[in-house]
Design a protein around this motif. Structure first.
Motif, PDB file in Angstrom:
ATOM      1  N   SER A 172      41.983  39.420  36.648  1.00  0.00           N
ATOM      2  CA  SER A 172      42.107  37.978  36.036  1.00  0.00           C
ATOM      3  C   SER A 172      43.694  37.878  35.829  1.00  0.00           C
ATOM      4  O   SER A 172      44.519  38.564  35.785  1.00  0.00           O
ATOM      5  CB  SER A 172      41.356  37.976  34.801  1.00  0.00           C
ATOM      6  N   ASP A 255      41.734  28.800  37.715  1.00  0.00           N
ATOM      7  CA  ASP A 255      41.132  29.818  38.741  1.00  0.00           C
ATOM      8  C   ASP A 255      42.022  30.918  39.160  1.00  0.00           C
ATOM      9  O   ASP A 255      41.992  31.399  40.100  1.00  0.00           O
ATOM     10  CB  ASP A 255      40.616  29.065  39.881  1.00  0.00           C
ATOM     11  N   HIS A 256      42.899  31.424  38.226  1.00  0.00           N
ATOM     12  CA  HIS A 256      43.583  32.561  38.347  1.00  0.00           C
ATOM     13  C   HIS A 256      44.777  32.364  39.694  1.00  0.00           C
ATOM     14  O   HIS A 256      44.624  33.397  40.450  1.00  0.00           O
ATOM     15  CB  HIS A 256      42.750  33.794  38.307  1.00  0.00           C
ATOM     16  N   ARG A 257      45.311  31.314  39.552  1.00  0.00           N
ATOM     17  CA  ARG A 257      46.566  31.298  40.770  1.00  0.00           C
ATOM     18  C   ARG A 257      47.657  30.939  40.034  1.00  0.00           C
ATOM     19  O   ARG A 257      47.814  30.355  38.870  1.00  0.00           O
ATOM     20  CB  ARG A 257      46.134  30.065  41.532  1.00  0.00           C
TER      21      ARG A 257
ATOM     22  N   PRO B  75      36.496  33.298  41.246  1.00  0.00           N
ATOM     23  CA  PRO B  75      37.495  33.540  42.370  1.00  0.00           C
ATOM     24  C   PRO B  75      38.030  34.847  42.145  1.00  0.00           C
ATOM     25  O   PRO B  75      38.323  35.543  43.259  1.00  0.00           O
ATOM     26  CB  PRO B  75      38.795  32.716  41.676  1.00  0.00           C
ATOM     27  N   LEU B  76      37.498  35.730  41.047  1.00  0.00           N
ATOM     28  CA  LEU B  76      37.831  37.162  40.796  1.00  0.00           C
ATOM     29  C   LEU B  76      36.752  38.030  41.797  1.00  0.00           C
ATOM     30  O   LEU B  76      37.218  38.906  42.379  1.00  0.00           O
ATOM     31  CB  LEU B  76      37.693  37.466  39.340  1.00  0.00           C
ATOM     32  N   ARG B  79      37.680  37.479  45.484  1.00  0.00           N
ATOM     33  CA  ARG B  79      39.068  38.126  45.741  1.00  0.00           C
ATOM     34  C   ARG B  79      38.570  39.617  46.093  1.00  0.00           C
ATOM     35  O   ARG B  79      39.274  40.283  46.984  1.00  0.00           O
ATOM     36  CB  ARG B  79      40.014  37.993  44.886  1.00  0.00           C
TER      37      ARG B  79
END
Lengths: 267, 237
Positions: A172, A255-257, B75-76, B79
């Protein structure tokens, strides 16, 4: 010449204040002699300091009047907290949306430190304790919060490869940024820790010096100073933690960018 | 293509502060073998790759993974399914074991060793300090760290560009072995020689636009002068 009693009461009259300007003259002479070209700046600084201190003195005299309600002092603390958050968000402008984070940090520090100081009866809850203690707590924390916010940006920008490698492993944004936020908090907190270590050996802090000048027993002055230093340490730790994690959260998308972090021009 | 594509890029455009990085790219990436994304520096091939695991998102258009739009994935989780190897080997402070633990803190010694062996390293590397590895070893530790999570697909961004000849050859062989074992790979490169050695399918990008898609051994015979210059090696990077 003031008598010993007047001196110990800390009673510097306006003649004495004017006499202290001799030291400003010394600074001006040294600036001219060394061709530093900052004579005008020294003059403006001294004039501003005098006006600001006399102004705040008048305001404090009004607020700290024993006949006034304590609510007025609390209102003053609220104003200080608000402006501290404004100053933080301006000085660390590279972090978007820092004002509410700064506000949360200073409110949290006020709750923790003033809660302990007054809740445990270390100082009596009265205007002449509340206002200066809150001022020292906020003033000393402000620089540290600016440092931590800027360091978080620098760390995440300079170590973007590492942060994205962590994100690519499925971390995260909070976990991916953790080592860099920790480093930034350590950097911001270290000067206060060093100050706490050096107190009494390397320098005599202002509050203690002031109390001794005002005739307070040095041992009592030391106890007050120690309590104040611990208050400041707790406050700096609280504010830098909230601002460090808060600033990092602003530098990632939901979204974790990691957002684009531009390098300042000229670096 | 009979099989459902691994990735489908549908009219994808990516705009950044420095301008448009991808323009209306439409491309299917097959769910097997090695697909190379080729082009000179600044052509948009790394941007296209980073879209695959949502380190970037399109400004317009859609990207799908195994038939499902990427934005619908956590998204996690995505990935971990789409493992990424970067151009420069990025190792964290500590030992190789510490680095592998960043991908899976619960992995036992067997899994750690297995991941290292899949990257042509052995268990003796576990306690080696990460900052004492050669470039080739470091990149293979990065590959092992990615493999720990058991990804369904690998996306590799010019993984050999900082390596010497022998290390390049070893990583290419590893890529081929992983692809043959069922892990499809999307491999970004600007090295046409490498394309000839590893690619099952090739897509060429120029200035953010897709210019050619072909199978193994296929390259365009003619085209605009910029593309021809690149293919002749005059504008490789």
């Amino acid at each position: 010449m003031p008598t010993d009693t007047e001196f110990l009461a800390g009673d510097v009259d306006f003649v004495g204040l004017a006499a202290s300007l001799v030291m400003v003259v010394v600074a001006l002479i040294l600036s001219r002699w060394n061709r530093l070209g900052i004579e005008q700046s020294i003059g403006v600084a001294v004039a501003r300091a005098l006006v600001q201190l006399l102004g705040i003195g008048a305001v404090l005299a009004f607020i700290l009047d024993p006949d006034r309600s304590l609510a007025l002092s609390w209102a003053w603390v609220v104003v200080m907290v608000f402006f501290a958050a404004v100053v933080l968000s301006r000085r660390a402008g590279e972090v978007p949306g820092l004002f509410p984070i700064g506000l949360a940090a200073f409110v949290a520090a006020a709750i923790v430190t003033l809660g302990v100081i007054f809740g445990l009866g270390i100082f009596p809850l009265e205007a002449r304790a509340l206002v200066p203690l809150a001022g020292m707590m906020i003033g000393n924390s402000m620089n540290a919060t600016v440092v931590v916010a800027r360091r978080v940006v620098e760390e995440l920008r300079d170590k973007r490869d590492e942060v994205e490698a962590r994100l690519a492993l499925g971390h995260s944004s909070r976990r991916a940024s953790l080592p860099y936020v920790r480093s930034a908090i350590r950097t911001a907190l270290t000067p206060q820790v060093e100050t706490t270590k050096g107190v009494g050996l390397v320098f005599l802090p202002g509050a203690m010096t002031g109390l001794i000048l005002a005739g307070v027993d040095p041992v009592d002055a030391v106890k007050v100073q120690a309590a104040i230093m611990f208050l400041i340490l707790g406050s700096v730790a609280t504010t830098t933690t909230v601002v460090g994690f808060g600033a990092a959260s602003r530098l990632f998308t939901p979204d974790h960018r990691l957002v684009a972090l531009e390098r300042p021009a000229g670096t | 293509m009979d099989q459902e594509p691994l990735f489908r890029f549908d009219a994808v455009t990516v705009e950044g502060s420095a301008g448009t990085r991808l323009r209306e790219v439409t491309l299917d990436v097959p769910a097997s073998g090695i697909t190379t994304l080729v082009g000179p520096s600044g052509s948009g091939k790394s941007t296209l790759l980073r879209l695959c695991n949502r380190l970037e998102v399109p400004t317009r258009g859609r990207v799908s993974y195994r038939g499902r739009e990427l934005s619908a994935f956590d998204p996690l989780e995505l990935r971990r399914q789409v493992g990424m190897v970067f151009q420069r080997p990025v190792l964290f402070a500590g030992t190789v074991r510490d680095n592998l633990a960043e991908a899976d803190g619960d992995a036992d010694i067997r899994r750690l060793t297995d991941a290292l062996e899949r990257a042509a390293l052995d268990g003796s590397f576990l306690d080696r300090p990460a900052n004492e590895l050669s470039g080739g070893e470091a990149q293979r530790v990065c590959l092992a760290r990615t493999l720990i999570a058991d990804p369904d697909v690998l996306v590799m961004d010019e993984p050999t560009s900082s390596l010497d000849g022998q290390a390049v050859s070893r990583l290419e062989q590893l890529g081929r072995r992983l692809a043959d074992d069922g892990i499809p790979i999307v491999w970004v490169t600007h090295d046409l020689g490498q394309v000839g050695r590893i690619a099952d399918r090739t897509a060429i990008l120029m200035n953010g636009s897709l210019r050619f898609v072909g199978g193994r051994g296929e390259l365009p015979a003619d085209g605009d002068p910029a593309l021809m210059r690149f293919l002749e090696g005059a504008d490789a990077d």
